[in-house]
Design an enzyme around this catalytic site. Structure first.
Site, PDB file in Angstrom:
ATOM      1  N   CYS A 275      -9.600  12.439 -39.093  1.00 30.46           N
ATOM      2  CA  CYS A 275     -10.280  13.220 -38.025  1.00 30.46           C
ATOM      3  C   CYS A 275     -11.677  11.950 -37.743  1.00 30.46           C
ATOM      4  O   CYS A 275     -12.052  12.373 -36.557  1.00 30.46           O
ATOM      5  CB  CYS A 275     -10.982  14.170 -38.719  1.00 30.46           C
ATOM      6  SG  CYS A 275     -10.223  15.138 -39.831  1.00 30.46           S
TER       7      CYS A 275
ATOM      8  N   SER B  36      -6.308   9.803 -49.576  1.00 32.52           N
ATOM      9  CA  SER B  36      -7.643  10.565 -49.370  1.00 32.52           C
ATOM     10  C   SER B  36      -8.466  10.153 -48.472  1.00 32.52           C
ATOM     11  O   SER B  36      -9.774   9.912 -48.621  1.00 32.52           O
ATOM     12  CB  SER B  36      -8.230  10.700 -50.560  1.00 32.52           C
ATOM     13  OG  SER B  36      -7.640  11.406 -51.670  1.00 32.52           O
TER      14      SER B  36
ATOM     15  N   TRP C 171     -31.824  36.238 -27.460  1.00 30.23           N
ATOM     16  CA  TRP C 171     -30.464  36.776 -27.501  1.00 30.23           C
ATOM     17  C   TRP C 171     -29.635  35.403 -27.763  1.00 30.23           C
ATOM     18  O   TRP C 171     -29.524  34.843 -26.637  1.00 30.23           O
ATOM     19  CB  TRP C 171     -30.037  37.430 -26.250  1.00 30.23           C
ATOM     20  CG  TRP C 171     -30.890  38.797 -25.993  1.00 30.23           C
ATOM     21  CD1 TRP C 171     -31.818  39.172 -25.180  1.00 30.23           C
ATOM     22  CD2 TRP C 171     -30.416  40.242 -26.608  1.00 30.23           C
ATOM     23  NE1 TRP C 171     -32.232  40.385 -25.228  1.00 30.23           N
ATOM     24  CE2 TRP C 171     -31.190  41.077 -26.026  1.00 30.23           C
ATOM     25  CE3 TRP C 171     -29.437  40.474 -27.526  1.00 30.23           C
ATOM     26  CZ2 TRP C 171     -31.400  42.373 -26.300  1.00 30.23           C
ATOM     27  CZ3 TRP C 171     -29.404  41.910 -27.916  1.00 30.23           C
ATOM     28  CH2 TRP C 171     -30.396  42.741 -27.349  1.00 30.23           C
TER      29      TRP C 171
ATOM     30  N   GLU D  91       2.717   7.862 -52.086  1.00 39.41           N
ATOM     31  CA  GLU D  91       1.965   7.873 -50.758  1.00 39.41           C
ATOM     32  C   GLU D  91       2.476   6.622 -50.164  1.00 39.41           C
ATOM     33  O   GLU D  91       2.675   5.665 -50.634  1.00 39.41           O
ATOM     34  CB  GLU D  91       0.463   7.907 -50.740  1.00 39.41           C
ATOM     35  CG  GLU D  91      -0.285   7.343 -49.562  1.00 39.41           C
ATOM     36  CD  GLU D  91       0.190   8.163 -48.313  1.00 39.41           C
ATOM     37  OE1 GLU D  91      -0.140   9.308 -48.369  1.00 39.41           O
ATOM     38  OE2 GLU D  91       0.687   7.431 -47.006  1.00 39.41           O
TER      39      GLU D  91
ATOM     40  N   ARG E 273     -22.572  41.613 -25.968  1.00 40.67           N
ATOM     41  CA  ARG E 273     -22.857  43.100 -25.210  1.00 40.67           C
ATOM     42  C   ARG E 273     -22.197  43.208 -23.835  1.00 40.67           C
ATOM     43  O   ARG E 273     -21.768  43.981 -23.472  1.00 40.67           O
ATOM     44  CB  ARG E 273     -24.345  42.732 -24.716  1.00 40.67           C
ATOM     45  CG  ARG E 273     -25.382  42.574 -25.833  1.00 40.67           C
ATOM     46  CD  ARG E 273     -26.695  42.727 -25.317  1.00 40.67           C
ATOM     47  NE  ARG E 273     -27.193  43.032 -24.243  1.00 40.67           N
ATOM     48  CZ  ARG E 273     -28.552  42.549 -23.470  1.00 40.67           C
ATOM     49  NH1 ARG E 273     -29.120  41.634 -24.197  1.00 40.67           N
ATOM     50  NH2 ARG E 273     -28.820  43.404 -22.620  1.00 40.67           N
TER      51      ARG E 273
ATOM     52  N   ASN F  47      -7.549  20.626 -47.192  1.00 39.71           N
ATOM     53  CA  ASN F  47      -8.466  20.524 -48.328  1.00 39.71           C
ATOM     54  C   ASN F  47      -8.397  21.957 -48.970  1.00 39.71           C
ATOM     55  O   ASN F  47      -8.505  21.909 -50.192  1.00 39.71           O
ATOM     56  CB  ASN F  47      -9.783  20.055 -47.977  1.00 39.71           C
ATOM     57  CG  ASN F  47     -10.121  18.561 -47.968  1.00 39.71           C
ATOM     58  OD1 ASN F  47     -10.244  18.087 -49.028  1.00 39.71           O
ATOM     59  ND2 ASN F  47     -10.056  18.100 -46.587  1.00 39.71           N
TER      60      ASN F  47
ATOM     61  N   ALA G  53      -5.451  14.381 -48.053  1.00 40.78           N
ATOM     62  CA  ALA G  53      -6.247  15.670 -48.302  1.00 40.78           C
ATOM     63  C   ALA G  53      -5.446  16.532 -49.049  1.00 40.78           C
ATOM     64  O   ALA G  53      -5.947  17.002 -50.152  1.00 40.78           O
ATOM     65  CB  ALA G  53      -6.699  16.055 -47.070  1.00 40.78           C
ATOM     66  N   ALA G  54      -4.448  17.254 -48.972  1.00 36.94           N
ATOM     67  CA  ALA G  54      -3.839  18.301 -49.195  1.00 36.94           C
ATOM     68  C   ALA G  54      -3.339  17.754 -50.741  1.00 36.94           C
ATOM     69  O   ALA G  54      -3.616  18.569 -51.719  1.00 36.94           O
ATOM     70  CB  ALA G  54      -2.627  19.065 -48.646  1.00 36.94           C
TER      71      ALA G  54
ATOM     72  N   ASP H 114      -0.977  19.433 -43.251  1.00 39.41           N
ATOM     73  CA  ASP H 114      -0.291  19.374 -42.014  1.00 39.41           C
ATOM     74  C   ASP H 114       1.022  19.648 -41.951  1.00 39.41           C
ATOM     75  O   ASP H 114       1.704  19.544 -40.825  1.00 39.41           O
ATOM     76  CB  ASP H 114      -0.651  17.920 -41.374  1.00 39.41           C
ATOM     77  CG  ASP H 114      -2.092  18.031 -40.900  1.00 39.41           C
ATOM     78  OD1 ASP H 114      -2.832  18.689 -41.177  1.00 39.41           O
ATOM     79  OD2 ASP H 114      -2.517  16.639 -40.377  1.00 39.41           O
TER      80      ASP H 114
END
Lengths: 470, 470
Positions: free
Chosen positions: B48, B44, B453, B38, B461, B324, B14-15, B302
């Site tokens: 997960c 890619s 609510w 790689e 609250r 990402n 990803a990164a 990571d």
């Protein structure tokens, strides 16, 4: 022994009874007497739930009632049902009440809460008041509609074998929130449903491009949705019963007609008493929900205007969630505490069958009317990771101010799990975030919940790029 | 003709590949040569998604691959698979690469991106490396596990009638995100599942009280969840195959053992090159994701630590959604644009069967460690209006700073539609909101989406009241 002060509440639904209950929590009966009057037969109910009750998702009327008159009384609130406030003498600090039998008397107050709600828009068309034409604003309305639907089934079943198999027809006038929710209700009941909308899009709470997506989806759901349909008449049969709706172009036969044309603030009492009203006819209050310029009168719920924090203008936003907050704020202040209602950002979410529709902030036209220049982007993504079962399409439109890049609005049309994503933008609007800041939001990610870039992040990236260029 | 500059990316997930793709979008091949290496066989992909592939929700491995090596190459990125960077000479601006056949050579760079990811924690226990013990960090891991499960079925089916009917047993070591997701995967495959967790609660990313709710729910789902279980050994059979997991207290027979003990940054290359590492061993970067003190090296995903905006401390948060974003930021900066990654607020969401688990901000222990004093509240509500079908329980814990009332954290344990509500708090944390401010949030309300609510408002609250008293 009489209490030191008397609080009188006009209107026994969300805002009024929340105010009463909250004030009671803070001040006991020896300090504060609380009298509440409600002209209907029900208190503290969820009007928003009526379409789901009619559609059969909610089996029991009483499930919609958060607190019955008896329960309120058990909490030391003198709630008088079928009692109307017919006159307000603000100078004399008293209201004239008309009870269930028609008898009238004046009741003095130290603190008054106006929570008179809203009334449905009902255009003066021929036939509009005929039997078979229903509103869905109150529980009484809902009960009347359901009783009629059940009678209709009885009639159908009674008229010989096979007769019950003909698909009954419902015509819903208006394609706003109530209209689309009622369309779903009748789809669930097995009706052929036609929705007539005079605008060129359903959901005028969305921009036209997003409204178009809703229109396509409604048609795909088998809901005949006619746009630009100006209703001229409700056709009645020999017994004076509604049997069709006539527009300038065509006639739509109907076994039942439902009006979903929106509501306007019910402020006749306030107007006659000279209280300040806004453009919509809603009461104007300060941030503590006190009627402007009045020391001893508060107002909340569907009968007031609220500040839109994005446009900086007051507007009428009849929603149960605001009414409950108003009630809390009023009750806290009358109870000797301190609370404010800072305003809304214009969030709303709805669904029609499996289509989810949401918006917050300003539409393009609202932004322009507020003097803002902006960039708009629309993206399409999925509600879960694309490879995860149940990933469904979601369209997100994001509107950002030119130059500053401040978020102005977000609209969503999508499927399961799409709608509540509007909350991300709602919080960002409260915080005055820019779309550039939003690109870095640390939102919950796992494949069953979101693509690795949440659709709102995808929209924010595109909007930020548009602002940089624009 | 050689390009003016060469960007080298170490790590093809990803990164790294987001950085490469984004840089390529901004600078063409004549300006910037991009080489990515790689060490595995896939680029890619969504790690997960592996639990859902193993569980059968995702049918095809390739559905998890966002972009294949061929697609990257078609975009002008020279992606070299099964190629490892074995040495970094930062002074000489070069990396030593080892190709698929073992041949090594040095490659010079002008800009280096380290996206080496993370490696699973694998304690040095007897039997831990036996056949039948699986990690689920990479697609290769997932493939190996699935192949083994299918062989097992074949074996079972091959061993005579009735043999296939005995319920197979999976033991998952570790009850964090991966552990609970793998537990669900095996439940879906029809296994009897035991989860062994050495802590006194599952999901150490939650406070103990909320972890207890997860424990109860997991047991109710039929997942045997053993807490305080210190694994001492993986038992192997005559063929050296894992057949059980031994703890200090007991032994759990297993047809398959999966390790879900978390990961640590893979930064051996960086460490040997003298790059700055944090307490977790993750690389330290500036806000533009440039390695601190280095002009020409970026890092993301990571293998880095990120700033937690609530605690003000760097921490290791291995999540695809951050990876990402890091890649985008790095690519924009190397591409001549400007972008930053301001930090995280600690948001995570997960599910095990129909139980949804989410958190953002700080846990109580983390807040205390950061020197903060706080009030905590827990509320129970429903995911939809109570009367609406499918309304399910949701527990929300909210933590607010004493005196200031600033939101510090939120935790959710609930059912369908519970988890993503964490985004409301995530945005509020980014904005530095107080819980008092949060009580007025204009969140989307309609009966199918929320009680009048929203549970987050109910928590706000209660938290605001606690702060006022505290």
């Amino acid at each position: 022994m009489a209490a030191a002060e008397r609080m009188v509440v006009v209107g026994g639904d969300a805002a009024g009874m929340s105010a009463a209950a909250q004030a009671r929590r803070l001040r006991g009966p020896e300090e504060l007497e609380i009298v509440a009057v409600e002209r209907g037969r029900f208190s503290s109910y969820s009007a928003c739930g009526i379409p789901y009750w009619v559609g059969g998702d909610v089996a029991e009327r009483d499930a919609l009632i958060a607190r019955s008159p008896q329960e309120h009384r058990a909490h030391g609130i003198d709630l008088r049902m079928r009692t109307e406030a017919v006159e307000l003498d603000a100078a004399g600090r008293r209201v004239r009440l008309r009870g269930p039998e028609g008898a009238e008397h004046w009741l003095g107050y130290d603190r008054l809460v106006l929570a008179t709600g809203a009334v449905p828009v009902r255009p003066p068309l021929p036939g509009i008041d005929a039997e078979g034409v229903y509103g869905v604003q109150t529980l009484e309305d809902g009960q009347e509609l359901l009783d009629a639907l059940e009678q209709r089934v009885d009639r159908a079943h009674g008229s010989g074998p096979g007769a019950g198999e003909q698909q009954p027809r419902a015509v819903v006038v208006g394609a706003g929130y109530i209209g689309v929710e009622m369309a779903e209700a009748f789809v669930r009941r097995g009706y052929a449903v036609t929705v007539l909308e005079k605008a060129e899009q359903p959901m005028s709470t969305l921009d036209p491009d997003m409204g178009r997506l809703v229109h396509e989806a409604m048609c795909a759901l088998g809901i005949e949705t006619v746009l630009g349909a100006a209703v001229t008449e409700v056709r009645t049969d020999g017994q004076g019963r509604a049997c069709g709706v006539v527009t300038e172009e065509a006639e739509y036969p109907a076994d039942v007609v439902v009006l979903g044309l929106g509501v306007r603030p019910e402020t006749e009492l306030a107007r006659r008493a000279g209280l300040p009203l806004g453009e919509s006819g809603g009461l104007l209050t300060d941030l503590a929900m006190r009627v402007r310029g009045r020391e001893d009168i508060w107002a909340g719920g569907d009968c007031v205007e609220v500040l839109n924090l994005v446009s900086g203008r007051d507007q009428h936003v009849p929603l149960g969630t605001h009414a409950n907050k108003h009630g809390q704020v009023i009750g806290a202040n009358i109870g000797g505490g301190y609370a404010t209602f800072p305003g809304v950002v214009g969030t709303a979410v709805s669904k029609v069958c499996d289509l989810e529709i949401a918006r917050t902030g300003l539409l393009e036209a609202q932004a322009a009317a507020a003097g803002l220049q902006f960039e708009s982007v629309v993206i399409e993504s999925t509600t879960r990771a694309g490879y995860y079962p149940g990933a469904r399409p979601i369209h997100v439109k994001m509107i950002a101010e030119r130059r500053s890049g401040r978020l102005l609005g977000l609209q969503i049309v999508g499927h399961e799990n799409a709608g509540k994503r509007v909350d991300i933008a709602a919080v960002a609007l409260h915080a005055g975030m820019t779309v550039e800041q939003m690109t870095a939001l640390d939102l919950g990610y796992a494949p069953p919940f979101s693509p690795v870039w949440d659709p709102v992040l995808v929209a924010a990236r595109k909007a930020a790029a548009a602002v940089r260029k624009g």
